[in-house]
Design an enzyme around this catalytic site. Structure first.
Site, PDB file in Angstrom:
ATOM      1  CG  ASP A 194      -1.976   1.071   1.181  1.00  0.00           C
ATOM      2  OD1 ASP A 194      -1.626   2.257   1.017  1.00  0.00           O
ATOM      3  OD2 ASP A 194      -3.154   0.730   1.286  1.00  0.00           O
ATOM      4  CB  ILE A 195       0.945   4.201  -2.258  1.00  0.00           C
ATOM      5  CG1 ILE A 195       2.056   5.097  -2.775  1.00  0.00           C
ATOM      6  CG2 ILE A 195      -0.313   4.986  -1.919  1.00  0.00           C
ATOM      7  CD1 ILE A 195       1.767   5.691  -4.153  1.00  0.00           C
ATOM      8  CG  ASN A 246     -12.102  -0.062   4.576  1.00  0.00           C
ATOM      9  OD1 ASN A 246     -12.390  -0.502   5.691  1.00  0.00           O
ATOM     10  ND2 ASN A 246     -10.958   0.569   4.340  1.00  0.00           N
ATOM     11  CB  VAL A 306      -9.196   1.928  -4.391  1.00  0.00           C
ATOM     12  CG1 VAL A 306      -8.992   1.253  -5.747  1.00  0.00           C
ATOM     13  CG2 VAL A 306      -8.149   3.031  -4.184  1.00  0.00           C
ATOM     14  CG  HIS A 335      -8.502  -3.035  -1.618  1.00  0.00           C
ATOM     15  ND1 HIS A 335      -9.464  -2.345  -2.337  1.00  0.00           N
ATOM     16  CD2 HIS A 335      -8.258  -2.269  -0.522  1.00  0.00           C
ATOM     17  CE1 HIS A 335      -9.769  -1.227  -1.709  1.00  0.00           C
ATOM     18  NE2 HIS A 335      -9.059  -1.162  -0.588  1.00  0.00           N
ATOM     19  CG  HIS A 360      -6.396  -2.353   3.803  1.00  0.00           C
ATOM     20  ND1 HIS A 360      -5.606  -1.265   3.482  1.00  0.00           N
ATOM     21  CD2 HIS A 360      -7.632  -2.088   3.297  1.00  0.00           C
ATOM     22  CE1 HIS A 360      -6.344  -0.372   2.826  1.00  0.00           C
ATOM     23  NE2 HIS A 360      -7.575  -0.846   2.704  1.00  0.00           N
TER      24      HIS A 360
HETATM   25  P1  AMP Z   1      -9.492   1.635   0.829  1.00  0.00           P
HETATM   26  O1  AMP Z   1      -9.571   3.000   1.452  1.00  0.00           O
HETATM   27  O2  AMP Z   1      -9.832   0.497   1.745  1.00  0.00           O
HETATM   28  O3  AMP Z   1     -10.293   1.598  -0.460  1.00  0.00           O
HETATM   29  O4  AMP Z   1      -7.974   1.408   0.488  1.00  0.00           O
HETATM   30  C1  AMP Z   1      -7.369   1.883  -0.686  1.00  0.00           C
HETATM   31  C2  AMP Z   1      -5.899   1.876  -0.443  1.00  0.00           C
HETATM   32  O5  AMP Z   1      -5.251   1.963  -1.693  1.00  0.00           O
HETATM   33  C3  AMP Z   1      -5.395   3.039   0.415  1.00  0.00           C
HETATM   34  O6  AMP Z   1      -4.822   2.557   1.609  1.00  0.00           O
HETATM   35  C4  AMP Z   1      -4.371   3.714  -0.492  1.00  0.00           C
HETATM   36  O7  AMP Z   1      -3.227   4.161   0.189  1.00  0.00           O
HETATM   37  C5  AMP Z   1      -4.041   2.623  -1.479  1.00  0.00           C
HETATM   38  N1  AMP Z   1      -3.550   3.096  -2.774  1.00  0.00           N
HETATM   39  C6  AMP Z   1      -4.118   4.040  -3.561  1.00  0.00           C
HETATM   40  N2  AMP Z   1      -3.389   4.208  -4.690  1.00  0.00           N
HETATM   41  C7  AMP Z   1      -2.347   3.338  -4.607  1.00  0.00           C
HETATM   42  C8  AMP Z   1      -1.235   3.032  -5.451  1.00  0.00           C
HETATM   43  N3  AMP Z   1      -1.043   3.659  -6.623  1.00  0.00           N
HETATM   44  N4  AMP Z   1      -0.363   2.079  -5.049  1.00  0.00           N
HETATM   45  C9  AMP Z   1      -0.547   1.447  -3.882  1.00  0.00           C
HETATM   46  N5  AMP Z   1      -1.573   1.684  -3.032  1.00  0.00           N
HETATM   47  C10 AMP Z   1      -2.467   2.616  -3.388  1.00  0.00           C
END
Ligand code: AMP
Length: 138
Positions: free
Chosen positions: A29-30, A85, A94, A98, A100
């Protein structure tokens, strides 16, 4: 619907990929909310948990468990949350399924708190809620 994760899967944008097979991909995760924070992502564009097939759900969790063990071995966290989520109100940002894997450390700054509503929930409420879920399963 295509998402930022679709672009990572297609290698159109970079990510630190730690695992990949036909159905899932996992990358850091970024945000690195904690050291080793990893996402396990379905390759198909399933938006949320409601759209997962039994096969994909099972496979995602098998891979998550395997990666959790790898993270445990790599970083020796004190604990680890497996989180997912669904919907903006639940914190989804997103809209591509996914999980976490969030390693937890004694001094981390993660805040995840549930308020206990046991005192405001009567026995009839528990029964009704359980019955509604059981009925919806059939
Ligand atoms: P959620 O809020 O559960 O939908 O989690 C989405 C996650 O995607 C967040 O923790 C972001 O930091 C992560 N994220 C968004 N863009 C990227 C990316 N380009 N590379 C890796 N993680 C990402």
């Amino acid at each position: 619907m295509p998402s930022v994760f679709t672009k990572i899967i297609a290698r159109e944008i970079p990510a630190h990929v730690v695992y990949e097979d036909d159905l899932v991909i996992a990358f850091l995760d970024i945000s690195q909310a904690t050291k080793g924070h990893t996402l396990v992502v379905s390759k198909s564009e399933v938006e949320n948990v409601y759209g997962l097939s039994d096969e994909l759900a099972g496979h995602l969790f098998r891979v998550a468990a395997r990666l959790a063990r790898a993270i445990q071995k790599a970083f020796s966290p004190a604990g680890l949350n497996v989180l997912n989520n669904n919907g903006a109100v639940a914190g989804q940002t997103v809209f591509h399924f996914h999980l976490h894997l969030l390693p937890r450390y004694e001094d981390d700054d993660v805040t995840l708190a549930f308020v206990n509503h046991m005192d405001d929930t009567g026995q009839e409420d528990y029964k009704e809620r359980a019955n509604l879920i059981k009925a919806a399963l059939s």
